[in-house]
Design a protein around this motif. Structure first.
Motif, PDB file in Angstrom:
ATOM      1  N   TYR A  92     -51.077  76.749  61.335  1.00 45.50           N
ATOM      2  CA  TYR A  92     -50.281  77.951  61.119  1.00 45.50           C
ATOM      3  C   TYR A  92     -50.201  78.160  59.613  1.00 45.50           C
ATOM      4  N   CYS A  93     -50.707  79.296  59.139  1.00 51.44           N
ATOM      5  CA  CYS A  93     -50.890  79.486  57.699  1.00 51.44           C
ATOM      6  C   CYS A  93     -49.788  80.298  57.026  1.00 51.44           C
ATOM      7  N   GLY A  94     -48.894  80.920  57.811  1.00 45.62           N
ATOM      8  CA  GLY A  94     -47.887  81.798  57.229  1.00 45.62           C
ATOM      9  C   GLY A  94     -46.904  81.102  56.317  1.00 45.62           C
ATOM     10  N   ALA A  95     -46.673  79.796  56.542  1.00 42.59           N
ATOM     11  CA  ALA A  95     -45.655  79.076  55.770  1.00 42.59           C
ATOM     12  C   ALA A  95     -46.249  78.055  54.804  1.00 42.59           C
ATOM     13  N   ILE A  96     -47.560  78.132  54.545  1.00 47.53           N
ATOM     14  CA  ILE A  96     -48.186  77.198  53.601  1.00 47.53           C
ATOM     15  C   ILE A  96     -47.608  77.390  52.207  1.00 47.53           C
ATOM     16  N   LEU A  97     -47.333  76.284  51.538  1.00 53.88           N
ATOM     17  CA  LEU A  97     -46.794  76.310  50.180  1.00 53.88           C
ATOM     18  C   LEU A  97     -47.919  76.105  49.174  1.00 53.88           C
ATOM     19  N   GLY A  98     -48.037  77.029  48.225  1.00 53.04           N
ATOM     20  CA  GLY A  98     -49.054  76.894  47.181  1.00 53.04           C
ATOM     21  C   GLY A  98     -49.923  78.121  47.086  1.00 53.04           C
ATOM     22  N   ASN A  99     -50.160  78.563  45.873  1.00 52.60           N
ATOM     23  CA  ASN A  99     -50.998  79.734  45.632  1.00 52.60           C
ATOM     24  C   ASN A  99     -52.268  79.407  44.860  1.00 52.60           C
ATOM     25  N   ASP A 100     -52.257  78.316  44.106  1.00 51.21           N
ATOM     26  CA  ASP A 100     -53.386  77.972  43.250  1.00 51.21           C
ATOM     27  C   ASP A 100     -54.060  76.697  43.752  1.00 51.21           C
ATOM     28  N   ILE A 101     -55.388  76.725  43.800  1.00 49.15           N
ATOM     29  CA  ILE A 101     -56.154  75.554  44.221  1.00 49.15           C
ATOM     30  C   ILE A 101     -56.313  74.614  43.029  1.00 49.15           C
ATOM     31  N   PRO A 102     -55.912  73.353  43.154  1.00 46.42           N
ATOM     32  CA  PRO A 102     -56.063  72.417  42.025  1.00 46.42           C
ATOM     33  C   PRO A 102     -57.522  72.227  41.639  1.00 46.42           C
ATOM     34  N   ASP A 103     -57.745  71.867  40.393  1.00 40.44           N
ATOM     35  CA  ASP A 103     -59.115  71.653  39.907  1.00 40.44           C
ATOM     36  C   ASP A 103     -59.815  70.533  40.670  1.00 40.44           C
ATOM     37  N   ASP A 104     -59.044  69.529  41.094  1.00 38.37           N
ATOM     38  CA  ASP A 104     -59.643  68.408  41.825  1.00 38.37           C
ATOM     39  C   ASP A 104     -59.271  68.455  43.307  1.00 38.37           C
ATOM     40  N   ALA A 105     -59.178  69.666  43.844  1.00 40.78           N
ATOM     41  CA  ALA A 105     -58.779  69.843  45.243  1.00 40.78           C
ATOM     42  C   ALA A 105     -59.665  69.018  46.171  1.00 40.78           C
ATOM     43  N   PRO A 106     -59.081  68.364  47.163  1.00 41.23           N
ATOM     44  CA  PRO A 106     -59.860  67.507  48.067  1.00 41.23           C
ATOM     45  C   PRO A 106     -60.727  68.334  49.007  1.00 41.23           C
ATOM     46  N   PRO A 107     -61.812  67.747  49.500  1.00 46.46           N
ATOM     47  CA  PRO A 107     -62.617  68.438  50.506  1.00 46.46           C
ATOM     48  C   PRO A 107     -61.797  68.690  51.765  1.00 46.46           C
ATOM     49  N   MET A 108     -62.110  69.808  52.422  1.00 46.31           N
ATOM     50  CA  MET A 108     -61.342  70.223  53.598  1.00 46.31           C
ATOM     51  C   MET A 108     -62.272  70.440  54.785  1.00 46.31           C
ATOM     52  N   PHE A 109     -61.823  69.989  55.960  1.00 48.53           N
ATOM     53  CA  PHE A 109     -62.480  70.288  57.240  1.00 48.53           C
ATOM     54  C   PHE A 109     -61.505  71.120  58.042  1.00 48.53           C
ATOM     55  N   LEU A 110     -61.967  72.282  58.473  1.00 44.08           N
ATOM     56  CA  LEU A 110     -61.093  73.278  59.089  1.00 44.08           C
ATOM     57  C   LEU A 110     -61.641  73.648  60.461  1.00 44.08           C
ATOM     58  N   ALA A 111     -60.784  73.672  61.496  1.00 43.75           N
ATOM     59  CA  ALA A 111     -61.249  74.034  62.841  1.00 43.75           C
ATOM     60  C   ALA A 111     -60.139  74.753  63.601  1.00 43.75           C
ATOM     61  N   TRP A 112     -60.532  75.764  64.362  1.00 44.11           N
ATOM     62  CA  TRP A 112     -59.610  76.477  65.240  1.00 44.11           C
ATOM     63  C   TRP A 112     -60.422  77.248  66.270  1.00 44.11           C
ATOM     64  N   ALA A 113     -59.750  77.876  67.219  1.00 48.53           N
ATOM     65  CA  ALA A 113     -60.430  78.658  68.259  1.00 48.53           C
ATOM     66  C   ALA A 113     -60.121  80.138  68.064  1.00 48.53           C
ATOM     67  N   SER A 114     -61.099  80.979  68.361  1.00 50.57           N
ATOM     68  CA  SER A 114     -60.937  82.420  68.137  1.00 50.57           C
ATOM     69  C   SER A 114     -59.937  83.054  69.098  1.00 50.57           C
ATOM     70  N   ASP A 115     -59.605  82.371  70.197  1.00 51.84           N
ATOM     71  CA  ASP A 115     -58.619  82.901  71.134  1.00 51.84           C
ATOM     72  C   ASP A 115     -57.213  82.365  70.855  1.00 51.84           C
ATOM     73  N   ASP A 116     -56.964  81.970  69.626  1.00 51.42           N
ATOM     74  CA  ASP A 116     -55.676  81.420  69.219  1.00 51.42           C
ATOM     75  C   ASP A 116     -55.082  82.302  68.135  1.00 51.42           C
ATOM     76  N   VAL A 117     -54.136  83.172  68.500  1.00 51.63           N
ATOM     77  CA  VAL A 117     -53.569  84.110  67.523  1.00 51.63           C
ATOM     78  C   VAL A 117     -52.683  83.392  66.508  1.00 51.63           C
ATOM     79  N   ILE A 118     -52.151  82.222  66.871  1.00 50.26           N
ATOM     80  CA  ILE A 118     -51.295  81.481  65.930  1.00 50.26           C
ATOM     81  C   ILE A 118     -52.107  81.035  64.720  1.00 50.26           C
ATOM     82  N   ALA A 119     -53.421  80.847  64.911  1.00 50.99           N
ATOM     83  CA  ALA A 119     -54.294  80.354  63.839  1.00 50.99           C
ATOM     84  C   ALA A 119     -55.020  81.472  63.108  1.00 50.99           C
ATOM     85  N   ASN A 120     -54.534  82.703  63.211  1.00 54.00           N
ATOM     86  CA  ASN A 120     -55.229  83.847  62.609  1.00 54.00           C
ATOM     87  C   ASN A 120     -55.413  83.729  61.106  1.00 54.00           C
ATOM     88  N   GLY A 121     -54.581  82.948  60.424  1.00 51.59           N
ATOM     89  CA  GLY A 121     -54.690  82.840  58.974  1.00 51.59           C
ATOM     90  C   GLY A 121     -55.756  81.884  58.489  1.00 51.59           C
TER      91      GLY A 121
END
Length: 286
Positions: free
Chosen positions: A205-234
């Motif tokens: 759920y992305c609506g309440a994520i804290l942070g606007n700037d990506i750090p210079d040494d930001a860690p690698p990210m693996f992201l997964a969700w389903a297209s039939d999930d409106v909660i994950a629209n962000g």
């Protein structure tokens, strides 16, 4: 279903821990019995059990802990994964997203660390009439506490790597739904001690994520969700934010799977995400 108070929660976790791993322990992550910020909580922590006596959900967490499950020494990869179950910031889906993920970790030689992070009080009448924007503002103070818990969990595991046979440079954090909010916020608010080596928001759920700037040494990210999930629209915007900053990110959007698929098999396209995630970790050196 049964409801139990906090004292019985830990004996239940201990029994289940014996079933899924060689050893486990429950550890308060703060030295103070009431961690900073928890003075506002008045409701007693409780858990709901299934017919087998296993914890299904936990509510009203005010004292955060981690529960550590260690794999067989001969299978250990040296990687640790801190697990943040979802639950709408008002509960923890402890069974489907916590202990189920811990079991998957042990099967793959990963040290599993379930984080019981602080939650907003339940029930919360404010949410009944709030719109989405208002809900996010209500969530924010509790998300801040939970993010602090996530950072503290990373620091604790890194400081105790020798105890858990973990490489201090192979500590990741995974979160589902509201837990995905937590790990995505952790990924933008760490210091040199609390930086995660990789982050895994799943149907976040992305609506309440804290942070606007990506750090210079930001860690690698693996992201997964389903297209039939409106909660994950962000999630597409979260992907674009990491990509546009030139940071390492892999994204998978499945045709179906809905919200809450976790590591469980549903005979849907999202079932393969754990295989893809495992391959990604190997390719990343984790």
């Amino acid at each position: 279903m049964k409801i139990i108070s906090d004292l019985r929660i830990w004996s239940t976790i201990f029994v289940f821990g014996c079933l899924i791993g060689n050893s486990q322990e429950v550890i308060p992550i703060y030295k103070d019995s009431i961690p900073p910020g928890s003075e506002i909580f008045t409701l007693k922590e409780s858990a709901r059990l299934d017919e087998n006596g296993e914890i299904v959900t936990i509510r009203n967490v005010s004292v955060p802990t981690i529960t550590v499950y260690k794999p067989e020494p001969t299978k250990s990869t040296g990687t640790a994964l801190i697990i943040c179950p979802g639950g709408g910031f008002q509960g923890l889906a402890y069974q489907t997203e916590g202990t189920a993920t811990a079991k998957w970790c042990l099967e793959n030689g990963i040290t599993a660390v379930i984080l019981k992070y602080r939650l907003m009080p339940f029930p919360n009448p404010e949410l009944n009439t709030a719109n989405h924007t208002q809900r996010d503002s209500i969530f924010t103070p509790y998300v801040k506490l939970a993010v602090t818990d996530g950072l503290e969990a990373i620091k604790y595991v890194r400081n105790h790597c020798d105890d858990y046979n973990v490489d201090p440079n192979k500590i990741g954090i995974i979160g589902y739904s509201a837990g995905g909010t937590i790990v995505s916020s952790v990924a933008q608010n760490y210091d040199s001690v609390t930086r995660p080596d990789f982050v895994v928001p799943i149907y976040a759920y992305c609506g309440a994520i804290l942070g606007n700037d990506i750090p210079d040494d930001a860690p690698p990210m693996f992201l997964a969700w389903a297209s039939d999930d409106v909660i994950a629209n962000g999630n597409p915007r979260l992907y674009e934010k990491w990509r546009d900053a030139g940071k390492s990110i892999e994204m998978h959007c499945f045709y179906d799977g809905g919200h809450g698929f976790s590591v469980n098999k549903q005979n849907k396209s999202s079932d393969i995400w754990t295989t893809l995630f495992k391959d990604w970790m190997i390719n990343q050196g984790f």
